[in-house]
Structure formats: structure tokens, C-alpha cells
Design a protein around this motif. Structure first.
Motif: not given
Length: 246
Positions: A110-117, A126-138
Motif C-alpha cells: 500500500d506504499l504510495h510515496g517515499v520522501f526523505f527530504a 534498493a527500492i523494489e517490488g512496491n506495486v502501488a508506489l508512485t513517487t520517490i523523492s530523495l
């Protein structure tokens, strides 16, 4: 004319004042743990409130989590591992600046966003196999000493790495069916580069990246129609000739 209070009355009054002061005192906060931590519920998150450093953290849960109590966390000397999980819809750690080991975010349904500002450096990512993920912000990540892999996130549209300068190992972005924007404006050095099977990514993106990096990266050839890597061709072999018998 009133009489001064008796010594007994004064003692009672003083006890009342002391009791009131004791009641208003804040409870002592538990010390921050020094061993590896597993977060499975909100109580585990709350136990880290106010901590600025941790040895290693694993988040593995089946419930929604509010990660706001981790806002002060700035340093993880070991690994940060997130997943498998359900109900975790956002991974946001605004104070995190450094991870000495691996950031591994995998199999979070259910993860939609990864935000490490404010993340600036990591050992590996390694960011893999997260089917609902739409945004990665690093966006402030500058250096990864090992590899950086983003793969098999079918809904991923934006990968923000505009501050990234150096990847010591492989930079791999593969098999993200909806990825349309990959920000790598600051990249200067990679150990190797693999960008493939991202059909929505502009077909000239890889060529432009290689031109900018020069000889520091050699990506696979990409079919512009599909965004898929083209396997290298193997030159035909010539059978060895046998010298004539005298």
C-alpha cells in the motif's frame, strides 16, 4: 486580630505545595535504544520519539503507522529496512540525513510515496517490488557508496534524484512501467549504469545521460519503441582452420 498560623497548619500547606509540584513534573523519557529496532505497531514508533540516532531499524507491519514521532531521527548507522508491509501508505522521515548501511524498501503493498527530504548519503539503496508506489523523492541525496536500484514499481511516475552526484556501484532503474520523469541533473559519476524496461521514459533520456557522463557509464542499448534493453549481438565465430598436411 488574627493569629499567625500554627506550625501544624504551615506543614500541611507546605505538603500541599510539594504535592502540586510533583504532580506537574513531566515523566522521564525512556532512553533511546542502542540495539537494532523492529517497528510493528504505533507503540514501537512512539518509543523512538525524540531520538536523533539509531543503530538499525526494520519496519514490518500490517497496520497504518504515524511516523511523525521519528521527525528528529537524523542518523542510522546500520540498515533501514521497510517491508513487507500492508497499510503503510507513506514513508516520510524529514530529519534523516545519513544511513551508513542499506536502505531497503521492498514488498510494501500500500506504499504510495517515499520522501526523505534531507537525506544526503547512504551506503546502498534498493527500492523494489512496491506495486502501488508512485513517487520517490530523495532530492538532497548526494552520494551512495554502493549501488542504487529502483525496480519493479509498476505505478512509479516520478523518481527525484536531482541532487545525486556520485554512485560508487551500479545505478539501475528498471522495469517501472509508468515512470515518466527521472531527475538526475547533478549526476557526475557512476560505477555502471543500467536503465531499461521503462517504456514511458523518453527514449533519448539514456543517450543524453551517457553523453553527459562521458566514458564513466556504458548503458545497454534501448529499443525506443518499447524502452526495453536490447541484448548485445554476438559476432559469428569462425571455425579454426587446420593447416594442410604435408
Amino acid at each position: 486580630m488574627s493569629r499567625p498560623p500554627s506550625s501544624a497548619a504551615g506543614a500541611v500547606a507546605m505538603l500541599g505545595i510539594l504535592a502540586a509540584c510533583a504532580g506537574s513534573a513531566k515523566p522521564a523519557r525512556r532512553p533511546c535504544p542502542t540495539a537494532a529496532i523492529v517497528i510493528a505497531g504505533q507503540d514501537d514508533v512512539d518509543a523512538l520519539a525524540g531520538c536523533t540516532a539509531a543503530h538499525a531499524i526494520t519496519i514490518r507491519t500490517g497496520v497504518a503507522l504515524d511516523l511523525v514521532p521519528l521527525a528528529s531521527l537524523a542518523t542510522i548507522t546500520g540498515d533501514l529496512r521497510v517491508g513487507p508491509s500492508v497499510a503503510l501508505d507513506e514513508l516520510r522521515l524529514p530529519g534523516l540525513r545519513s544511513v551508513g548501511g542499506t536502505i531497503d524498501v521492498a514488498s510494501n503493498g500500500d506504499l504510495h510515496g517515499v520522501f526523505f527530504a534531507n537525506l544526503e548519503r547512504a551506503g546502498q539503496v534498493a527500492i523494489e517490488g512496491n506495486v502501488a508506489l508512485t513517487t520517490i523523492s530523495l532530492r538532497r541525496l548526494r552520494a551512495v557508496s554502493g549501488s542504487l536500484v529502483v525496480s519493479r514499481s509498476g505505478d512509479l511516475e516520478l523518481l527525484e534524484l536531482s541532487g545525486l552526484v556520485s554512485v560508487g556501484g551500479e545505478l539501475a532503474v528498471t522495469d517501472n512501467a509508468r515512470l515518466t520523469l527521472l531527475e538526475l541533473a547533478g549526476l557526475q559519476h557512476v560505477g555502471s549504469l543500467r536503465i531499461a524496461n521503462n517504456p514511458e521514459l523518453p527514449p533519448d533520456f539514456v543517450d543524453g545521460l551517457v553523453d553527459r557522463l562521458g566514458a564513466r557509464a556504458t548503458p545497454p542499448a534501448v529499443d525506443p519503441a518499447t524502452g526495453s534493453a536490447v541484448p548485445p549481438t554476438t559476432p559469428p565465430t569462425t571455425p579454426p582452420t587446420t593447416p594442410p598436411t604435408p
